[in-house]
Design a protein around this motif. Structure first.
Motif, PDB file in Angstrom:
ATOM      1  N   LEU A 295      -5.197  -2.952   1.516  1.00  0.00           N
ATOM      2  CA  LEU A 295      -3.767  -3.005   1.795  1.00  0.00           C
ATOM      3  C   LEU A 295      -3.466  -2.262   3.095  1.00  0.00           C
ATOM      4  N   LEU A 296      -2.733  -2.915   3.991  1.00  0.00           N
ATOM      5  CA  LEU A 296      -2.312  -2.322   5.259  1.00  0.00           C
ATOM      6  C   LEU A 296      -0.795  -2.203   5.250  1.00  0.00           C
ATOM      7  N   HIS A 297      -0.303  -0.978   5.204  1.00  0.00           N
ATOM      8  CA  HIS A 297       1.129  -0.745   5.068  1.00  0.00           C
ATOM      9  C   HIS A 297       1.875  -1.043   6.366  1.00  0.00           C
ATOM     10  N   GLY A 298       3.193  -1.137   6.248  1.00  0.00           N
ATOM     11  CA  GLY A 298       4.037  -1.392   7.400  1.00  0.00           C
ATOM     12  C   GLY A 298       4.523  -0.114   8.047  1.00  0.00           C
ATOM     13  N   GLY A 299       5.640  -0.201   8.753  1.00  0.00           N
ATOM     14  CA  GLY A 299       6.150   0.908   9.530  1.00  0.00           C
ATOM     15  C   GLY A 299       6.828   1.983   8.704  1.00  0.00           C
ATOM     16  N   MET A 300       7.046   3.146   9.307  1.00  0.00           N
ATOM     17  CA  MET A 300       7.723   4.285   8.682  1.00  0.00           C
ATOM     18  C   MET A 300       7.077   4.645   7.349  1.00  0.00           C
ATOM     19  N   ASP A 301       5.748   4.627   7.306  1.00  0.00           N
ATOM     20  CA  ASP A 301       5.043   4.812   6.040  1.00  0.00           C
ATOM     21  C   ASP A 301       3.683   5.423   6.322  1.00  0.00           C
ATOM     22  N   GLU A 302       3.092   5.956   5.268  1.00  0.00           N
ATOM     23  CA  GLU A 302       1.735   6.496   5.350  1.00  0.00           C
ATOM     24  C   GLU A 302       0.862   5.935   4.229  1.00  0.00           C
ATOM     25  N   GLY A 303       1.296   4.799   3.674  1.00  0.00           N
ATOM     26  CA  GLY A 303       0.549   4.146   2.608  1.00  0.00           C
ATOM     27  C   GLY A 303       1.183   4.280   1.243  1.00  0.00           C
ATOM     28  N   ALA A 304       2.122   5.226   1.089  1.00  0.00           N
ATOM     29  CA  ALA A 304       2.691   5.489  -0.225  1.00  0.00           C
ATOM     30  C   ALA A 304       3.551   4.354  -0.743  1.00  0.00           C
ATOM     31  N   SER A 305       4.158   3.563   0.143  1.00  0.00           N
ATOM     32  CA  SER A 305       5.078   2.519  -0.309  1.00  0.00           C
ATOM     33  C   SER A 305       4.371   1.408  -1.076  1.00  0.00           C
ATOM     34  N   TRP A 306       3.055   1.365  -1.008  1.00  0.00           N
ATOM     35  CA  TRP A 306       2.295   0.353  -1.754  1.00  0.00           C
ATOM     36  C   TRP A 306       1.628   0.916  -3.001  1.00  0.00           C
ATOM     37  N   ALA A 307       1.982   2.141  -3.394  1.00  0.00           N
ATOM     38  CA  ALA A 307       1.365   2.747  -4.576  1.00  0.00           C
ATOM     39  C   ALA A 307       1.690   1.972  -5.845  1.00  0.00           C
ATOM     40  N   ARG A 308       2.927   1.466  -5.948  1.00  0.00           N
ATOM     41  CA  ARG A 308       3.316   0.757  -7.172  1.00  0.00           C
ATOM     42  C   ARG A 308       2.604  -0.585  -7.298  1.00  0.00           C
TER      43      ARG A 308
END
Length: 294
Positions: free
Chosen positions: A50-63
């Motif tokens: 998973l490659l996250h988008g902007g304003m993030d450090e990977g946490a937004s894809w935890a769910r």
């Protein structure tokens, strides 16, 4: 859409970050230039990156990762563009980010499904073009790839000027209103929140760098047309229209795509409808990683 975008910008960290800290381990490796590469690692089975988008450090894809890890090994790369421990004020290029993907591919050494969201989707496209043998398929969630004029252009110049003048809130508001094309009130609220949330202020300059890196990549539809693995082009019914137009250009250019539209969702379904996003990813993962002959 407006509420979803505000949620994406402002509330991607707290509960998701807690889940990140509780659940996965961290794996590390080294890129060819000596910089460290790290990714959250959880679950077992075929590998999803998973490659996250902007304003993030990977946490937004935890769910989303939490819903996949019972059947897949899920890696969430902490993208180099948003590694505050690595970044100087020199812009990190998309090519440098691809080298971090390459290092992780070398470490894992097995076929993966790559998933990219927003600017992470552009990184996924560049990784697919550079490392065609590494990936069995891809899910691209509204990558803002260049399909004509630059993504940022004059608006990015204004946002960079605001940042240089010491006003990250105004810079973020310009970015959201004039580049992402969110409603003005969402952009204003997000910009106003910078003074209240130090994390936003830390990440905002790197969001502008991310946009500049996409503009530097430029028009690459001819290169993406040579990507022949199965690709799901994921979009939200309530997302800004230009993101749908970019998906349409990719659909026209790429040879093996399926278009999926999430009803009543926008650009932040990974936060607001993680089960639906995970279902799309798992469906392609089953097809290309578990039953590749089908």
């Amino acid at each position: 859409m407006a509420i979803e975008m505000f949620t994406h910008v402002i509330f991607t960290d707290e509960r998701a970050l807690e889940a990140t800290l509780r659940g996965p381990t961290m794996i590390t490796t080294t890129a060819p230039d000596g910089s460290s590469v790290r990714a959250y690692d959880e679950g077992q089975g075929p590998v999803i990156l998973l490659l996250h988008g902007g304003m993030d450090e990977g946490a937004s894809w935890a769910r989303v990762a939490a819903r996949l890890r019972s059947r897949f090994r899920v890696l969430r790369l902490h993208r180099r563009q948003y590694r505050l421990d690595l970044k100087s004020r020199e812009v990190c290029t998309m090519a440098e980010e691809v080298e971090h993907v390459r290092a992780l591919v070398k470490l894992i050494h097995e076929p993966m499904l790559i998933v990219g969201h927003s600017s992470g989707g552009v990184l996924a496209l560049e990784a697919l073009a550079a490392l065609p043998e590494a990936f069995a398929g891809a899910v691209l969630y509204e990558p803002p790839c260049v399909i004509g004029p630059p993504l940022g252009g004059e608006a990015l110049t204004r946002a960079q000027a605001a940042m240089a003048a010491g006003n990250p809130g105004r810079a973020l508001a310009i970015f959201l209103r004039d580049i992402v094309r969110t409603p003005a009130w969402v952009a204003w609220m997000s910009g106003a929140s910078v003074s209240l949330m130090p994390r936003l202020g830390r990440l905002a300059p790197h969001q502008l760098d991310d946009c500049a890196a996409i503009d530097e990549v430029g028009l690459r539809l001819d290169a993406y047309a040579r990507i022949d693995v199965p690709v799901v082009l994921l979009g939200g019914e309530r997302s800004p229209a230009h993101l749908g137009e970019r998906l349409g250009a990719l659909e026209h250019a790429m040879p093996n795509t399926e278009r999926v539209r999430l009803r009543r969702q926008g650009h932040a379904a990974n936060n607001l409808a993680p089960a639906r996003v995970a279902e799309v990813i798992a469906g392609l993962g089953d097809k290309v990683l578990r039953n590749p002959s089908q």
